[in-house]
Motif scaffolding. Sequence first.
Motif, mmCIF file in Angstrom:
data_model
loop_
_atom_site.group_PDB
_atom_site.id
_atom_site.type_symbol
_atom_site.label_atom_id
_atom_site.label_comp_id
_atom_site.label_asym_id
_atom_site.label_seq_id
_atom_site.Cartn_x
_atom_site.Cartn_y
_atom_site.Cartn_z
ATOM 1 N N ASN A 73 0.820 -1.223 0.000
ATOM 2 C CA ASN A 73 0.000 0.000 0.000
ATOM 3 C C ASN A 73 0.850 1.269 0.000
ATOM 4 N N GLN A 74 1.888 1.273 -0.836
ATOM 5 C CA GLN A 74 2.700 2.464 -1.016
ATOM 6 C C GLN A 74 2.620 2.937 -2.462
ATOM 7 N N LEU A 75 2.604 4.254 -2.638
ATOM 8 C CA LEU A 75 2.491 4.890 -3.941
ATOM 9 C C LEU A 75 3.851 5.438 -4.351
ATOM 10 N N PHE A 76 4.380 4.945 -5.493
ATOM 11 C CA PHE A 76 5.661 5.396 -6.033
ATOM 12 C C PHE A 76 5.449 5.962 -7.436
ATOM 13 N N PHE A 77 6.464 6.681 -7.937
ATOM 14 C CA PHE A 77 6.377 7.296 -9.256
ATOM 15 C C PHE A 77 7.598 6.952 -10.102
ATOM 16 N N GLN A 100 10.699 11.147 -5.381
ATOM 17 C CA GLN A 100 9.647 11.597 -4.466
ATOM 18 C C GLN A 100 9.422 10.571 -3.361
ATOM 19 N N GLU A 101 9.098 11.065 -2.179
ATOM 20 C CA GLU A 101 8.800 10.184 -1.060
ATOM 21 C C GLU A 101 7.481 9.450 -1.322
ATOM 22 N N PRO A 102 7.418 8.146 -1.039
ATOM 23 C CA PRO A 102 6.170 7.407 -1.283
ATOM 24 C C PRO A 102 5.056 7.854 -0.354
ATOM 25 N N LYS A 103 3.826 7.693 -0.847
ATOM 26 C CA LYS A 103 2.629 7.969 -0.062
ATOM 27 C C LYS A 103 1.870 6.663 0.158
ATOM 28 N N MET A 104 1.013 6.637 1.155
ATOM 29 C CA MET A 104 0.211 5.452 1.419
ATOM 30 C C MET A 104 -1.016 5.449 0.507
ATOM 31 N N ALA A 105 -1.255 4.334 -0.174
ATOM 32 C CA ALA A 105 -2.425 4.188 -1.057
ATOM 33 C C ALA A 105 -2.559 2.737 -1.462
ATOM 34 N N GLN A 119 -8.281 0.072 3.804
ATOM 35 C CA GLN A 119 -8.563 0.067 5.243
ATOM 36 C C GLN A 119 -9.143 1.386 5.739
ATOM 37 N N GLU A 120 -9.223 2.396 4.877
ATOM 38 C CA GLU A 120 -9.704 3.705 5.323
ATOM 39 C C GLU A 120 -10.970 4.107 4.572
ATOM 40 N N VAL A 156 -17.667 3.352 4.473
ATOM 41 C CA VAL A 156 -17.441 2.915 5.853
ATOM 42 C C VAL A 156 -16.410 1.802 5.915
ATOM 43 N N GLY A 157 -16.500 0.839 5.006
ATOM 44 C CA GLY A 157 -15.619 -0.321 5.057
ATOM 45 C C GLY A 157 -14.340 -0.189 4.269
ATOM 46 N N GLY A 158 -14.011 1.003 3.777
ATOM 47 C CA GLY A 158 -12.806 1.183 2.980
ATOM 48 C C GLY A 158 -13.118 1.313 1.505
ATOM 49 N N VAL A 159 -12.202 1.932 0.769
ATOM 50 C CA VAL A 159 -12.389 2.206 -0.661
ATOM 51 C C VAL A 159 -11.606 1.174 -1.477
ATOM 52 N N SER A 160 -12.283 0.552 -2.438
ATOM 53 C CA SER A 160 -11.648 -0.506 -3.224
ATOM 54 C C SER A 160 -11.481 -0.158 -4.693
ATOM 55 N N ALA A 161 -12.164 0.892 -5.193
ATOM 56 C CA ALA A 161 -12.086 1.220 -6.619
ATOM 57 C C ALA A 161 -12.353 2.703 -6.829
ATOM 58 N N LEU A 162 -11.675 3.262 -7.852
ATOM 59 C CA LEU A 162 -11.855 4.662 -8.235
ATOM 60 C C LEU A 162 -11.930 4.763 -9.756
ATOM 61 N N ALA A 163 -12.676 5.740 -10.254
ATOM 62 C CA ALA A 163 -12.725 5.999 -11.697
ATOM 63 C C ALA A 163 -13.046 7.464 -11.925
ATOM 64 N N MET A 164 -12.458 8.039 -12.986
ATOM 65 C CA MET A 164 -12.644 9.447 -13.315
ATOM 66 C C MET A 164 -13.527 9.562 -14.565
ATOM 67 N N ASP A 165 -14.551 10.401 -14.468
ATOM 68 C CA ASP A 165 -15.440 10.683 -15.586
ATOM 69 C C ASP A 165 -14.635 11.331 -16.721
ATOM 70 N N PRO A 166 -14.720 10.824 -17.965
ATOM 71 C CA PRO A 166 -13.978 11.438 -19.075
ATOM 72 C C PRO A 166 -14.297 12.908 -19.299
ATOM 73 N N ARG A 167 -15.484 13.346 -18.886
ATOM 74 C CA ARG A 167 -15.860 14.750 -19.033
ATOM 75 C C ARG A 167 -15.246 15.625 -17.940
ATOM 76 N N GLY A 168 -14.657 14.991 -16.926
ATOM 77 C CA GLY A 168 -14.112 15.754 -15.817
ATOM 78 C C GLY A 168 -15.159 16.255 -14.859
ATOM 79 N N ARG A 169 -16.331 15.630 -14.869
ATOM 80 C CA ARG A 169 -17.426 16.104 -14.029
ATOM 81 C C ARG A 169 -17.514 15.345 -12.710
ATOM 82 N N TYR A 170 -17.259 14.026 -12.753
ATOM 83 C CA TYR A 170 -17.450 13.211 -11.563
ATOM 84 C C TYR A 170 -16.244 12.315 -11.291
ATOM 85 N N LEU A 171 -16.088 11.983 -10.016
ATOM 86 C CA LEU A 171 -15.232 10.897 -9.577
ATOM 87 C C LEU A 171 -16.133 9.839 -8.968
ATOM 88 N N ALA A 172 -15.937 8.585 -9.357
ATOM 89 C CA ALA A 172 -16.699 7.485 -8.778
ATOM 90 C C ALA A 172 -15.802 6.701 -7.841
#
Length: 360
Positions: free
Chosen positions: A168-172, A191-196, A214-215, A236-252
């Motif tokens: 659960n570390q984010l690198f670039f 860059q220093e890694p972030k938790m994700a 877990q968050e 409540v139980g943590g986030v398992s998936a993310l997606a960005m609207d191609p129009r830039g209107r919403y994040l799911a």
Amino acid sequence: MSYSQPSSNSTSKIDEDEVPSLQRPPSPPPHTTFEARGIHAPTFSALKPRDYRLPGLQSMSHVAFNCDGKKLAAVGADKVTRIWNPDKSIEPRAASLYTGGHTDDVDYISWNPTHPDLFCTSSQRDRRIVFWDARQSRYIQNCSLKFSPVQTCYSPNGRELFYITAGNQLFFMNLGRNSPEEKEQWRPSDQEPKMASTGVWNHAGNGLVTAQHQESSIRVLEYPSLNLFKSSAAHVGGVSALAMDPRGRYLASGGSDSIVNLFELQDWIGARTITACDHSINSLSFSHDGEYLAIASAGPYIDICATETGIPMHRVQAPAPAPTVAWHPSRYVIAYCGHTKPREGGPPPATTISMFGLLE
């Protein structure tokens, strides 16, 4: 729109392989409907999925279309990356095979958003990210890592890449050269890694959204500083998936609570909640016009919902629960994969790859 009628014995226990029926939600505000906005929705209920089986005990873990939709890639069954032309066939024998980059199972594939032939694959077991050009069979760069990558994602300009590890570390990584004479290569960022545990870039490439299993919150980070811009409660139980609207209107965002939340990106406020799913969310994907959201979950089905209303449009029965789902970049077509379970008297377990939508 199509809705299946609820079972008359709604109190009976649902078998894990049974596809629950969709429930009709309350009517949305009139101005948000397709009719009011002059949009003719596809009749998804009239379409049938195309399922293909690859015999074997291992399962596909990820599928993805390239930026022009002329290539569909799948990984996970073995050390091989398979790429099809979805306009022709996704039968196993029709795939182009890319081998030699990994010494163990491939888990994830990401296409470069600026070039239809460039992609990268990653493996948790061999701790590698391998960069490819689909026009040649051999990889163009092989990067060994200290940690096991589970997700990769190119920036919109195709010159930065983040990867998230099993810890659960984010690198670039960045594409560049030390001198004008050198060939451009991918190199780790300092860059220093972030938790994700999952993430997605914004369309400008100057920020990204991250979350952890877990968050309960999602975090918006500025790039390249990685300073925290915004944090919002999501699941409540943590986030398992993310997606960005191609129009830039919403994040799911999707969670283990089986709920999908839509956030308005302009003000970062919750716009609506989709409760169509009956299982924890595995993957989310917006259609090319942002009008539809495909939801893959731990159940043997894919839900397609209307973005502006949250109304479920159709439930696609799948051969098995899908770990991932992806919309075609210009058509109303989704691709997904899975792995069937053994059944007494039935066919042996098999990896499946499927397409559904306006295929012709």
